[in-house]
Each structure stands twice: as C-alpha cells, then as structure tokens.
Design an enzyme around this catalytic site. Sequence first.
Site, PDB file in Angstrom:
ATOM      1  N   HIS A  74       0.842  -1.205   0.000  1.00 46.64           N
ATOM      2  CA  HIS A  74       0.000   0.000   0.000  1.00 46.64           C
ATOM      3  C   HIS A  74       0.879   1.258   0.000  1.00 46.64           C
ATOM      4  CE1 HIS A  74      -3.027  -2.637   2.421  1.00 46.64           C
ATOM      5  NE2 HIS A  74      -3.552  -2.487   1.217  1.00 46.64           N
ATOM      6  N   ARG A  86      -2.689  -6.306  -8.228  1.00 51.14           N
ATOM      7  CA  ARG A  86      -1.593  -7.259  -8.038  1.00 51.14           C
ATOM      8  C   ARG A  86      -1.662  -8.334  -9.120  1.00 51.14           C
ATOM      9  NH1 ARG A  86      -3.362  -7.811  -1.961  1.00 51.14           N
ATOM     10  NH2 ARG A  86      -5.231  -7.317  -3.126  1.00 51.14           N
ATOM     11  N   SER A 134      -2.822  -7.711   3.246  1.00 53.37           N
ATOM     12  CA  SER A 134      -2.993  -7.537   4.696  1.00 53.37           C
ATOM     13  C   SER A 134      -3.381  -8.861   5.342  1.00 53.37           C
ATOM     14  CB  SER A 134      -4.074  -6.497   4.980  1.00 53.37           C
ATOM     15  OG  SER A 134      -3.729  -5.262   4.425  1.00 53.37           O
TER      16      SER A 134
HETATM   17  P1  ADP Z   1      -9.989  -3.668   0.014  1.00 54.85           P
HETATM   18  O1  ADP Z   1     -10.656  -4.364   1.161  1.00 54.85           O
HETATM   19  O2  ADP Z   1     -10.757  -2.472  -0.467  1.00 54.85           O
HETATM   20  O3  ADP Z   1      -9.524  -4.553  -1.113  1.00 54.85           O
HETATM   21  P2  ADP Z   1      -7.222  -3.445   0.833  1.00 54.85           P
HETATM   22  O4  ADP Z   1      -6.731  -2.686   2.012  1.00 54.85           O
HETATM   23  O5  ADP Z   1      -7.052  -4.921   0.846  1.00 54.85           O
HETATM   24  O6  ADP Z   1      -8.724  -3.011   0.708  1.00 54.85           O
HETATM   25  O7  ADP Z   1      -6.561  -2.876  -0.481  1.00 54.85           O
HETATM   26  C1  ADP Z   1      -6.737  -1.540  -0.893  1.00 54.85           C
HETATM   27  C2  ADP Z   1      -6.222  -1.393  -2.314  1.00 54.85           C
HETATM   28  O8  ADP Z   1      -4.812  -1.608  -2.332  1.00 54.85           O
HETATM   29  C3  ADP Z   1      -6.800  -2.391  -3.311  1.00 54.85           C
HETATM   30  O9  ADP Z   1      -6.962  -1.742  -4.560  1.00 54.85           O
HETATM   31  C4  ADP Z   1      -5.739  -3.455  -3.423  1.00 54.85           C
HETATM   32  O10 ADP Z   1      -5.771  -4.105  -4.671  1.00 54.85           O
HETATM   33  C5  ADP Z   1      -4.488  -2.612  -3.271  1.00 54.85           C
HETATM   34  N1  ADP Z   1      -3.366  -3.389  -2.760  1.00 54.85           N
HETATM   35  C6  ADP Z   1      -3.347  -4.195  -1.683  1.00 54.85           C
HETATM   36  N2  ADP Z   1      -2.128  -4.755  -1.520  1.00 54.85           N
HETATM   37  C7  ADP Z   1      -1.356  -4.302  -2.542  1.00 54.85           C
HETATM   38  C8  ADP Z   1      -0.005  -4.540  -2.963  1.00 54.85           C
HETATM   39  N3  ADP Z   1       0.774  -5.399  -2.318  1.00 54.85           N
HETATM   40  N4  ADP Z   1       0.442  -3.887  -4.066  1.00 54.85           N
HETATM   41  C9  ADP Z   1      -0.384  -3.050  -4.742  1.00 54.85           C
HETATM   42  N5  ADP Z   1      -1.665  -2.800  -4.414  1.00 54.85           N
HETATM   43  C10 ADP Z   1      -2.150  -3.412  -3.329  1.00 54.85           C
END
Ligand code: ADP
Length: 158
Positions: A17, A90, A128
């Site tokens: 993130h 991803r 996460s």
């Molecule tokens: P959500 O529950 O909305 O998916 P997340 O906190 O899991 O929330 O993710 C928020 C955003 O960040 C999403 O668009 C997800 O694809 C992106 N994201 C999560 N992990 C990564 C990563 N390792 N690299 C790039 N983008 C990521």
Amino acid sequence: MVNAVYPGTFDPITNGHIDLVERAAKMFAHVTVAVASNTSKQPLFSMDERVDMAANVLSNLHNVSVVGFDNLLVDFTKTHNASVILRGLRAVSDFEYEFQLAGMNRSLAPDIETIFLTTAEQYAYLSSSLVKEVARLGGNITKFVPEQVIAEIDQKLG
Ligand code: ADP
C-alpha cells in the site's frame, strides 16, 4: 491539478500500500487514503486504529492525508474534492472484482475516474490478510510492514 482518493480496508497498511501511495503522491496534487469501516470484512483493527497506523507511516508525505469513512465511496470522493479513485492491481485475480467496482462507481458518478496502479513486483504477493496469517503463526513479517505496524500487530495478537 487532480486530487485522488485511495480507498481500502488497510487492516493493516502494508509496504505494498505504502509503495502505491508514494507513487501516487508524485502524480496527484493530493491523495486521501480512505480507510473503510468495512464491517463485512471483520477487520482485526478498529477503523481508528487503522487510520492512526496509516497516518503514522505516511506522515512524511506532505500531500497525503488519511481519513476514515463509512459512507458511499463516490460521495466521499466528491466531498474531498477528488475526481479520481485510485486502486492497486496485483494479480489477474484482483481484476474481476476491481472491474466490477469501477463499473459500479462509474454508473453512480460518471465524472469520477477509477485509475489503477500496478503493484511493485516485490509486493505482488503481499496482502494484509496474509501478513496477519503469517504473524499469527509466528512468521517474520519485517519485509512486509513497517516497524510501527509490527508493534501494533504484536500487541493485538498478544
Ligand atoms: P480492500 O478491502 O478495499 O480490497 P485493501 O486494504 O485490501 O482493501 O486494499 C486496498 C487497495 O490496495 C486495493 O486496490 C488493493 O488491490 C491494493 N493493494 C493491496 N495490496 C497491494 C499490494 N501489495 N500492491 C499493490 N496494491 C495493493
């Protein structure tokens, strides 16, 4: 100048993130990291804890702010004077859900564009939920989340 909103659960914020926010901060006038209350995902951390952790680790970025929300994302985006919703991609497996979400948000608010940044390859497998799983089982998560977040996870998991 365009403002962006980067929504997610951030339970907790990971290096994947953070990398995305750092790159977005160079492209947009302002980036609001929008932490969803998201009770359907039953987060480990409360919304306030997730906001505080993200704000803490992003405090060096001067055009980035972190805010919690529990209303409709397009309404939140408009209230924050943003015209872009930013999401990360991803793997191909992210695509279907993201495509659906972007379509729904366009239908609700045609003036708001969803823009995707692809993950930095070293974080392509990072989520996460996996970080929490590894931590629960006693694995080393130092490569995946900042130190402050490790301390919070340790405290939460006991
Ligand atoms: P959500 O529950 O909305 O998916 P997340 O906190 O899991 O929330 O993710 C928020 C955003 O960040 C999403 O668009 C997800 O694809 C992106 N994201 C999560 N992990 C990564 C990563 N390792 N690299 C790039 N983008 C990521």
